[in-house]
Write a protein that holds these residues in place. Structure first.
Motif, PDB file in Angstrom:
ATOM      1  N   GLY A 115      61.590  -3.288  -6.823  1.00 44.49           N
ATOM      2  CA  GLY A 115      60.405  -2.499  -6.508  1.00 44.49           C
ATOM      3  C   GLY A 115      60.250  -2.337  -5.013  1.00 44.49           C
ATOM      4  O   GLY A 115      61.226  -2.444  -4.260  1.00 44.49           O
ATOM      5  N   GLU A 116      59.038  -2.101  -4.552  1.00 41.03           N
ATOM      6  CA  GLU A 116      58.800  -1.895  -3.131  1.00 41.03           C
ATOM      7  C   GLU A 116      58.421  -3.179  -2.410  1.00 41.03           C
ATOM      8  O   GLU A 116      58.185  -3.164  -1.199  1.00 41.03           O
ATOM      9  CB  GLU A 116      57.715  -0.833  -2.924  1.00 41.03           C
ATOM     10  N   SER A 117      58.358  -4.276  -3.145  1.00 48.19           N
ATOM     11  CA  SER A 117      58.096  -5.580  -2.556  1.00 48.19           C
ATOM     12  C   SER A 117      58.923  -6.605  -3.323  1.00 48.19           C
ATOM     13  O   SER A 117      58.759  -6.739  -4.542  1.00 48.19           O
ATOM     14  CB  SER A 117      56.608  -5.926  -2.643  1.00 48.19           C
ATOM     15  N   LEU A 118      59.820  -7.285  -2.625  1.00 52.31           N
ATOM     16  CA  LEU A 118      60.715  -8.202  -3.318  1.00 52.31           C
ATOM     17  C   LEU A 118      61.068  -9.365  -2.404  1.00 52.31           C
ATOM     18  O   LEU A 118      61.306  -9.174  -1.201  1.00 52.31           O
ATOM     19  CB  LEU A 118      61.993  -7.471  -3.740  1.00 52.31           C
ATOM     20  N   LYS A 119      61.095 -10.576  -2.984  1.00 52.68           N
ATOM     21  CA  LYS A 119      61.471 -11.754  -2.208  1.00 52.68           C
ATOM     22  C   LYS A 119      62.958 -12.008  -2.373  1.00 52.68           C
ATOM     23  O   LYS A 119      63.471 -12.079  -3.494  1.00 52.68           O
ATOM     24  CB  LYS A 119      60.675 -12.981  -2.641  1.00 52.68           C
ATOM     25  N   PHE A 120      63.649 -12.127  -1.241  1.00 48.57           N
ATOM     26  CA  PHE A 120      65.086 -12.360  -1.218  1.00 48.57           C
ATOM     27  C   PHE A 120      65.399 -13.715  -0.607  1.00 48.57           C
ATOM     28  O   PHE A 120      64.618 -14.264   0.181  1.00 48.57           O
ATOM     29  CB  PHE A 120      65.788 -11.291  -0.371  1.00 48.57           C
ATOM     30  N   ILE A 121      66.581 -14.226  -0.952  1.00 47.22           N
ATOM     31  CA  ILE A 121      67.172 -15.351  -0.240  1.00 47.22           C
ATOM     32  C   ILE A 121      68.489 -14.871   0.361  1.00 47.22           C
ATOM     33  O   ILE A 121      69.104 -13.927  -0.143  1.00 47.22           O
ATOM     34  CB  ILE A 121      67.411 -16.568  -1.161  1.00 47.22           C
ATOM     35  N   CYS A 122      68.908 -15.504   1.443  1.00 47.52           N
ATOM     36  CA  CYS A 122      70.174 -15.154   2.091  1.00 47.52           C
ATOM     37  C   CYS A 122      71.284 -16.025   1.510  1.00 47.52           C
ATOM     38  O   CYS A 122      71.219 -17.250   1.614  1.00 47.52           O
ATOM     39  CB  CYS A 122      70.089 -15.386   3.596  1.00 47.52           C
ATOM     40  N   ILE A 123      72.288 -15.397   0.909  1.00 39.22           N
ATOM     41  CA  ILE A 123      73.429 -16.177   0.425  1.00 39.22           C
ATOM     42  C   ILE A 123      74.621 -16.051   1.372  1.00 39.22           C
ATOM     43  O   ILE A 123      75.689 -16.603   1.106  1.00 39.22           O
ATOM     44  CB  ILE A 123      73.817 -15.833  -1.037  1.00 39.22           C
ATOM     45  N   SER A 124      74.432 -15.334   2.462  1.00 40.23           N
ATOM     46  CA  SER A 124      75.298 -15.419   3.632  1.00 40.23           C
ATOM     47  C   SER A 124      74.418 -15.117   4.842  1.00 40.23           C
ATOM     48  O   SER A 124      73.360 -14.504   4.704  1.00 40.23           O
ATOM     49  CB  SER A 124      76.490 -14.459   3.539  1.00 40.23           C
ATOM     50  N   PRO A 125      74.817 -15.567   6.028  1.00 44.40           N
ATOM     51  CA  PRO A 125      73.924 -15.436   7.191  1.00 44.40           C
ATOM     52  C   PRO A 125      73.574 -13.984   7.512  1.00 44.40           C
ATOM     53  O   PRO A 125      74.401 -13.079   7.399  1.00 44.40           O
ATOM     54  CB  PRO A 125      74.739 -16.073   8.327  1.00 44.40           C
ATOM     55  N   LEU A 126      72.349 -13.786   7.945  1.00 43.31           N
ATOM     56  CA  LEU A 126      71.814 -12.480   8.295  1.00 43.31           C
ATOM     57  C   LEU A 126      71.914 -12.303   9.809  1.00 43.31           C
ATOM     58  O   LEU A 126      71.350 -13.078  10.572  1.00 43.31           O
ATOM     59  CB  LEU A 126      70.363 -12.399   7.830  1.00 43.31           C
ATOM     60  N   VAL A 127      72.645 -11.270  10.243  1.00 44.98           N
ATOM     61  CA  VAL A 127      72.841 -10.999  11.674  1.00 44.98           C
ATOM     62  C   VAL A 127      72.045  -9.760  12.051  1.00 44.98           C
ATOM     63  O   VAL A 127      72.177  -8.713  11.404  1.00 44.98           O
ATOM     64  CB  VAL A 127      74.337 -10.797  11.992  1.00 44.98           C
ATOM     65  N   ILE A 128      71.244  -9.855  13.107  1.00 39.65           N
ATOM     66  CA  ILE A 128      70.381  -8.719  13.450  1.00 39.65           C
ATOM     67  C   ILE A 128      70.819  -7.980  14.707  1.00 39.65           C
ATOM     68  O   ILE A 128      70.372  -6.865  14.960  1.00 39.65           O
ATOM     69  CB  ILE A 128      68.910  -9.150  13.586  1.00 39.65           C
ATOM     70  N   LEU A 129      71.713  -8.591  15.515  1.00 40.78           N
ATOM     71  CA  LEU A 129      72.155  -7.961  16.759  1.00 40.78           C
ATOM     72  C   LEU A 129      73.645  -7.684  16.714  1.00 40.78           C
ATOM     73  O   LEU A 129      74.435  -8.541  16.290  1.00 40.78           O
ATOM     74  CB  LEU A 129      71.842  -8.868  17.962  1.00 40.78           C
ATOM     75  N   ASN A 130      74.040  -6.506  17.165  1.00 44.62           N
ATOM     76  CA  ASN A 130      75.451  -6.170  17.250  1.00 44.62           C
ATOM     77  C   ASN A 130      76.059  -6.876  18.456  1.00 44.62           C
ATOM     78  O   ASN A 130      75.346  -7.331  19.348  1.00 44.62           O
ATOM     79  CB  ASN A 130      75.633  -4.655  17.355  1.00 44.62           C
ATOM     80  N   SER A 131      77.383  -6.932  18.499  1.00 46.80           N
ATOM     81  CA  SER A 131      78.046  -7.649  19.574  1.00 46.80           C
ATOM     82  C   SER A 131      79.123  -6.781  20.199  1.00 46.80           C
ATOM     83  O   SER A 131      79.597  -5.820  19.590  1.00 46.80           O
ATOM     84  CB  SER A 131      78.683  -8.940  19.034  1.00 46.80           C
ATOM     85  N   SER A 132      79.490  -7.112  21.399  1.00 45.43           N
ATOM     86  CA  SER A 132      80.589  -6.438  22.080  1.00 45.43           C
ATOM     87  C   SER A 132      81.355  -7.472  22.891  1.00 45.43           C
ATOM     88  O   SER A 132      80.879  -8.598  23.118  1.00 45.43           O
ATOM     89  CB  SER A 132      80.080  -5.312  22.982  1.00 45.43           C
ATOM     90  N   PHE A 133      82.529  -7.097  23.362  1.00 47.74           N
ATOM     91  CA  PHE A 133      83.412  -8.040  24.046  1.00 47.74           C
ATOM     92  C   PHE A 133      82.761  -8.593  25.313  1.00 47.74           C
ATOM     93  O   PHE A 133      82.183  -7.853  26.106  1.00 47.74           O
ATOM     94  CB  PHE A 133      84.735  -7.354  24.389  1.00 47.74           C
ATOM     95  N   ASN A 134      82.866  -9.913  25.465  1.00 51.81           N
ATOM     96  CA  ASN A 134      82.367 -10.607  26.658  1.00 51.81           C
ATOM     97  C   ASN A 134      80.866 -10.387  26.863  1.00 51.81           C
ATOM     98  O   ASN A 134      80.385 -10.272  27.995  1.00 51.81           O
ATOM     99  CB  ASN A 134      83.138 -10.151  27.905  1.00 51.81           C
ATOM    100  N   ASP A 135      80.152 -10.340  25.753  1.00 51.27           N
ATOM    101  CA  ASP A 135      78.707 -10.115  25.807  1.00 51.27           C
ATOM    102  C   ASP A 135      78.039 -11.144  24.905  1.00 51.27           C
ATOM    103  O   ASP A 135      78.335 -11.209  23.707  1.00 51.27           O
ATOM    104  CB  ASP A 135      78.381  -8.700  25.340  1.00 51.27           C
ATOM    105  N   SER A 136      77.161 -11.950  25.480  1.00 50.18           N
ATOM    106  CA  SER A 136      76.542 -13.039  24.707  1.00 50.18           C
ATOM    107  C   SER A 136      75.190 -12.654  24.130  1.00 50.18           C
ATOM    108  O   SER A 136      74.514 -13.496  23.533  1.00 50.18           O
ATOM    109  CB  SER A 136      76.378 -14.279  25.604  1.00 50.18           C
ATOM    110  N   SER A 137      74.785 -11.404  24.262  1.00 54.07           N
ATOM    111  CA  SER A 137      73.435 -11.019  23.838  1.00 54.07           C
ATOM    112  C   SER A 137      73.237 -11.171  22.337  1.00 54.07           C
ATOM    113  O   SER A 137      72.110 -11.386  21.877  1.00 54.07           O
ATOM    114  CB  SER A 137      73.131  -9.585  24.265  1.00 54.07           C
ATOM    115  N   ALA A 138      74.302 -11.039  21.535  1.00 55.19           N
ATOM    116  CA  ALA A 138      74.172 -11.154  20.086  1.00 55.19           C
ATOM    117  C   ALA A 138      73.843 -12.581  19.646  1.00 55.19           C
ATOM    118  O   ALA A 138      73.500 -12.805  18.487  1.00 55.19           O
ATOM    119  CB  ALA A 138      75.442 -10.676  19.395  1.00 55.19           C
ATOM    120  N   LYS A 139      73.953 -13.543  20.575  1.00 48.87           N
ATOM    121  CA  LYS A 139      73.610 -14.928  20.244  1.00 48.87           C
ATOM    122  C   LYS A 139      72.139 -15.237  20.532  1.00 48.87           C
ATOM    123  O   LYS A 139      71.674 -16.341  20.254  1.00 48.87           O
ATOM    124  CB  LYS A 139      74.509 -15.889  21.032  1.00 48.87           C
ATOM    125  N   ARG A 140      71.432 -14.248  21.058  1.00 44.55           N
ATOM    126  CA  ARG A 140      70.030 -14.454  21.419  1.00 44.55           C
ATOM    127  C   ARG A 140      69.185 -14.710  20.166  1.00 44.55           C
ATOM    128  O   ARG A 140      69.337 -14.041  19.157  1.00 44.55           O
ATOM    129  CB  ARG A 140      69.520 -13.225  22.164  1.00 44.55           C
TER     130      ARG A 140
END
Length: 266
Positions: A115-140
């Motif tokens: 439906g339009e409201s649902l409770k989920f669990i993560c069965i693998s880690p959820l990543v919210i930031l993209n990454s690029s070479f030699n860039d640590s911002s995705a670890k923030r």
């Protein structure tokens, strides 16, 4: 659709790293390339879990002691799933880290009403930031109870839905409702026990290693039904085709909703 691939474990007690999504991603990519179909080699609208089975943790990683292990594999494209399974089952054995796995059977998860409201669990880690070479911002670290956390997930989800070409422009515009609300009592319990819900994980893209921050916690997603279905089958967040961001419905018994799956590809 979501299927469960069951493997016989031929060397019980062997191990993989605690986080082995990158090994699974490499194996899956190799199987897709073996089939030789360009449209599926480049296809990215799929998602998968880590291996499930009876495990013990050591300094080396996860040791598997069950006779069988299971991998959940998901995509809205049945033809793609059948293509992958056909090529996988041509192998008598695949190796994953120290595990020798023999493909045995496939089960289909019955459709879940969303439906339009649902409770989920993560069965693998959820990543919210993209990454690029030699860039640590995705670890923030970004707190899950902030608007920034939801906004980043919304932007990546809408971008992927547009790229999938499964929805009209009018539909995409209508999917403006999107909010991730974490289970605050769960996060409080972890904090009290001094346990983490966010860690740094490796991910590889074209043989380049990146490090990203992944989150695992229950949350409620408020979004249109079409959006719920998309993230349920394609994953949520960044690097979903690398095995990150796989979700399952909270408070459900996954073993009660499986059917034997007969796959064919022509």
């Amino acid at each position: 659709m979501r299927v469960r691939i069951i493997f016989l474990l031929k060397n019980r007690g062997s191990h993989v790293p605690f986080h082995h999504q990158y090994l699974l991603a490499q194996m899956i990519k190799g199987i897709l390339m073996k089939g030789g179909e360009e449209k599926f080699i480049k296809y990215s609208f799929y998602n998968f879990s880590g291996l499930k089975g009876q495990t013990k943790v050591s300094r080396k990683g996860l040791h598997f002691y069950s006779s069988r292990v299971t991998l959940v594999f998901s995509s809205p494209n049945k033809q793609f799933i059948d293509y992958f399974l056909m090529n996988l089952f041509e192998f008598e054995q695949v190796e994953l880290g120290g595990l020798f796995l023999q493909p045995e059977a496939v089960e289909l998860e019955e459709k879940v009403e969303l439906g339009e409201s649902l409770k989920f669990i993560c069965i693998s880690p959820l990543v919210i930031l993209n990454s690029s070479f030699n860039d640590s911002s995705a670890k923030r670290f970004i707190s899950p109870d902030t608007d920034a956390f939801s906004d980043l997930l919304y932007e990546s989800t809408i971008g992927r839905m547009q790229a999938a070409e499964m929805f009209t422009d009018e539909q995409i515009v209508s999917f403006y409702k999107f909010q991730v609300v974490p289970d605050k009592s769960y996060l409080a319990r972890l904090a009290a026990a001094q346990k983490k819900f966010a860690r740094i994980y490796p991910v590889y893209d074209q043989d380049v290693k990146y490090e990203v921050r992944g989150y695992t916690f229950p949350f409620t997603l408020y979004a249109a039904k079409e959006v719920q279905e998309f993230v349920f089958h394609c994953g949520l967040g960044q690097f979903t085709h690398k095995g990150f961001g796989m979700l399952d419905v909270a408070h459900s018994n996954p073993n009660s909703r499986v059917l034997k799956y007969e796959f064919s590809y022509a």
